[in-house]
Structure formats: C-alpha cells, structure tokens
Design an enzyme around this catalytic site. Structure first.
Site, PDB file in Angstrom:
ATOM      1  N   ARG A  48     -45.576 -50.296 -59.427  1.00  0.00           N
ATOM      2  CA  ARG A  48     -45.831 -50.857 -57.931  1.00  0.00           C
ATOM      3  C   ARG A  48     -46.832 -49.919 -57.460  1.00  0.00           C
ATOM      4  O   ARG A  48     -46.940 -48.700 -58.028  1.00  0.00           O
ATOM      5  CB  ARG A  48     -44.627 -50.863 -57.308  1.00  0.00           C
ATOM      6  CG  ARG A  48     -43.581 -52.005 -57.676  1.00  0.00           C
ATOM      7  CD  ARG A  48     -42.315 -51.837 -57.188  1.00  0.00           C
ATOM      8  NE  ARG A  48     -41.249 -52.633 -57.648  1.00  0.00           N
ATOM      9  CZ  ARG A  48     -40.108 -52.769 -57.503  1.00  0.00           C
ATOM     10  NH1 ARG A  48     -39.340 -51.439 -57.102  1.00  0.00           N
ATOM     11  NH2 ARG A  48     -39.151 -53.680 -57.775  1.00  0.00           N
ATOM     12  N   ARG A 141     -28.817 -51.644 -43.271  1.00  0.00           N
ATOM     13  CA  ARG A 141     -30.127 -51.365 -43.787  1.00  0.00           C
ATOM     14  C   ARG A 141     -31.238 -52.083 -43.229  1.00  0.00           C
ATOM     15  O   ARG A 141     -32.411 -51.569 -43.268  1.00  0.00           O
ATOM     16  CB  ARG A 141     -30.047 -51.330 -45.365  1.00  0.00           C
ATOM     17  CG  ARG A 141     -29.433 -50.580 -46.254  1.00  0.00           C
ATOM     18  CD  ARG A 141     -29.465 -51.127 -47.938  1.00  0.00           C
ATOM     19  NE  ARG A 141     -28.833 -50.174 -48.560  1.00  0.00           N
ATOM     20  CZ  ARG A 141     -28.694 -50.307 -50.186  1.00  0.00           C
ATOM     21  NH1 ARG A 141     -29.101 -51.544 -50.610  1.00  0.00           N
ATOM     22  NH2 ARG A 141     -28.480 -49.517 -50.888  1.00  0.00           N
ATOM     23  N   ARG A 152     -23.864 -58.225 -53.406  1.00  0.00           N
ATOM     24  CA  ARG A 152     -23.716 -56.995 -53.867  1.00  0.00           C
ATOM     25  C   ARG A 152     -22.219 -56.333 -53.516  1.00  0.00           C
ATOM     26  O   ARG A 152     -21.707 -55.578 -54.308  1.00  0.00           O
ATOM     27  CB  ARG A 152     -24.499 -56.073 -52.837  1.00  0.00           C
ATOM     28  CG  ARG A 152     -26.070 -56.248 -53.101  1.00  0.00           C
ATOM     29  CD  ARG A 152     -26.776 -55.169 -52.293  1.00  0.00           C
ATOM     30  NE  ARG A 152     -28.153 -55.562 -52.549  1.00  0.00           N
ATOM     31  CZ  ARG A 152     -28.824 -54.958 -53.479  1.00  0.00           C
ATOM     32  NH1 ARG A 152     -28.314 -54.141 -54.744  1.00  0.00           N
ATOM     33  NH2 ARG A 152     -30.228 -55.182 -54.085  1.00  0.00           N
TER      34      ARG A 152
END
Length: 204
Positions: A48, A141, A152
């Site tokens: 990335r 978040r 999750r």
C-alpha cells in the site's frame, strides 16, 4: 533491569479486534523503544502507499510464499481476501538477535498453529470486559458498517470460546481500564509472571 527468564521467550499477543491491542503496543514501544520488536511478516498482497518491503512486510509472489510453506519456514500462516500472510521463524530470530523481545500479534487461528511448533512463547490474551463494550468500541471507530461490527463480534465470541480452553493462554488481561491493563501488560512484556484476570462470560 535484570533480564527475567520469560523476557527471552517470544510473546504471542491475541484478542478480538477492537479490544485495544494496538493501543497497548504503541504505548509499550513508546516507553521501551529498545527492548521490543515485531517480526516482519510475509504477504502476497501488493504494498500500500507508504509501505516499504522489509519494514512493514516482506512482499513476495505467491509461488515464493508456497515454496516457503513447503520448506516449513512459517510459524503460522493464514489467507485473507485471496492473499497469504505468514510469520517466519527467521523473522523472530532477527528480532532476538538484536537483543529485543519479539512480540507477535496473532489471531486465534495462528495461535493454534504456533501450538504445534517448538517456538515456546508466552501466550497472552487481551479480553474486553463485555460484548457491549466491544460493540461500542468497534462502532466508535467510525470505520465499520453494522454488518462488519456484527461479524467482528461473532469472531470475538469464537476467540473467547477458544481462550476458555484450559492451557491455551498463560495469562489473560481484561481491558476494562486502559491504564490498569497497560500496567499489567507492561509487567508481562518485561518478563514477569502475573496472576492475570479471569475471562468474563461475554454472553450479553
């Protein structure tokens, strides 16, 4: 500081996404910049922007990764989104050769694999105090969809179920208060054996 016996052993850190592992690690590395190191993992995904080969990951082709697999070079490996990731024995040795303690941030799948090696690490599990707290942290978040949060959370329940099995982890720390959790985490990272916390039921 006298070197405690456990300091010479790798530290395998695991726990659900959103439990605060990254925060604890950043604080530890800031307080002790010369004592700890991460093993640099191999991956077949493309770098990335800003990522450097050999620093963030060892970026390799799938054929090379499979060759390393055949040579049993990895302590643990996994596949995510059609890309392979793996932690090599050599990466851990490089950290140890620098006189640092190697910390491995590993998911439950990797913990199972490490159990079948002769790495002989200390296993530390970071647990949320409750499922509701973990849900709030993940939502906080601002980067997770509701479907992603639920996924999750389901993974977290599986990790906790595995953590409840006798002998899986040496120490459990419940991150119910960051300062308290960090003090315990710091003690473990520096090689101390602490009683640890009981795992909360996480059935709410």
């Amino acid at each position: 500081m006298c070197i405690r016996p456990d300091f010479l052993r790798p530290l395998v850190l695991s726990g659900p996404s959103g439990v605060g592992k990254s925060t604890l690690l950043k604080r530890l590395f800031a307080d002790f910049p010369d004592k700890f190191g991460f093993s640099v993992s191999h991956t077949t995904r493309a770098p990335r922007p800003g990522e450097e080969d050999g620093t963030h990951y060892h970026f390799v082709a799938q054929d090379h990764f499979r060759k390393l697999l055949d040579e049993k070079a990895f302590i643990e490996h996994a596949e995510f989104s059609s890309n392979f990731y793996g932690t090599s024995f050599e990466a851990v040795r490089r950290v140890q050769q620098q006189g640092r303690r190697c910390i491995l941030d590993i998911e439950a799948q990797g913990v199972r694999q490490i159990k079948n090696t002769d790495l002989n690490p200390v296993y530390l599990f970071i647990s949320p105090p409750s499922l509701a707290t973990l849900r709030a942290r993940l939502r906080g978040r601002g980067t997770e969809t509701e479907a992603s949060v639920e996924k999750r959370l389901n993974m977290a329940l599986k990790e906790v179920d595995y953590a409840k099995q006798p002998g899986v982890h040496d120490i459990v720390i419940v991150n119910d208060d960051l300062d308290r959790a960090y003090e315990l985490f710091k003690q473990v990272a520096l090689g101390e054996r602490i009683p640890g916390d009981p795992l909360p039921p996480l059935d709410d």
